[in-house]
Motif scaffolding. Structure first.
Motif, PDB file in Angstrom:
ATOM      1  N   ALA A  79      39.661  43.639  28.210  1.00 53.52           N
ATOM      2  CA  ALA A  79      40.374  43.648  29.482  1.00 53.52           C
ATOM      3  C   ALA A  79      40.761  45.075  29.835  1.00 53.52           C
ATOM      4  CB  ALA A  79      41.630  42.784  29.407  1.00 53.52           C
ATOM      5  N   VAL A 103      43.470  47.033  32.115  1.00 57.49           N
ATOM      6  CA  VAL A 103      44.746  46.759  32.775  1.00 57.49           C
ATOM      7  C   VAL A 103      45.407  48.069  33.195  1.00 57.49           C
ATOM      8  CG1 VAL A 103      45.130  44.615  31.474  1.00 57.49           C
ATOM      9  CG2 VAL A 103      46.063  46.764  30.608  1.00 57.49           C
ATOM     10  N   TRP A 146      49.005  44.914  35.262  1.00 60.91           N
ATOM     11  CA  TRP A 146      48.138  44.349  36.289  1.00 60.91           C
ATOM     12  C   TRP A 146      46.729  44.300  35.737  1.00 60.91           C
ATOM     13  CZ3 TRP A 146      49.980  47.337  41.235  1.00 60.91           C
ATOM     14  CH2 TRP A 146      51.120  46.731  41.712  1.00 60.91           C
ATOM     15  N   HIS A 147      46.102  43.169  35.898  1.00 58.12           N
ATOM     16  CA  HIS A 147      44.734  42.971  35.445  1.00 58.12           C
ATOM     17  C   HIS A 147      43.778  43.668  36.419  1.00 58.12           C
ATOM     18  CE1 HIS A 147      40.974  40.613  35.227  1.00 58.12           C
ATOM     19  NE2 HIS A 147      41.185  40.770  33.940  1.00 58.12           N
ATOM     20  N   ASP A 197      37.621  42.329  33.489  1.00 53.97           N
ATOM     21  CA  ASP A 197      37.234  41.992  32.120  1.00 53.97           C
ATOM     22  C   ASP A 197      35.789  42.404  31.895  1.00 53.97           C
ATOM     23  OD1 ASP A 197      39.656  40.692  31.469  1.00 53.97           O
ATOM     24  OD2 ASP A 197      38.953  38.845  32.411  1.00 53.97           O
TER      25      ASP A 197
END
Length: 72
Positions: free
Chosen positions: A28, A30, A41-42, A45
């Motif tokens: 991920a 971020v 906050w994403h 991926d």
């Protein structure tokens, strides 16, 4: 007039779940929420798994994640 950036502000970082679940995890990317220090906050991926997952593809996915995280 200066236009404000519309992307999530940097720095971005990697959370690598692939090492905890080899062949089943993901990486991920971020960024920190500027309004809430304890929240992230994403961004996106990177999924290094599937029928064609291998050590080579995992290394490539990790390199791609590093490139994305360096973007801002």
């Amino acid at each position: 007039m200066t236009e404000q950036a519309k992307h999530t502000p940097g720095p971005w970082r990697i959370i690598d779940w692939s090492s905890e679940k080899p062949g089943k995890g993901f990486i991920a990317i971020v960024g920190d929420n500027p309004n809430e220090a304890s929240e992230v906050w994403h961004i996106c991926d990177v999924f290094p798994f599937g029928a064609r997952a291998s050590k080579q593809s995992l290394d490539e996915h990790q390199a791609n994640a590093r490139l994305i995280a360096a973007a801002p």
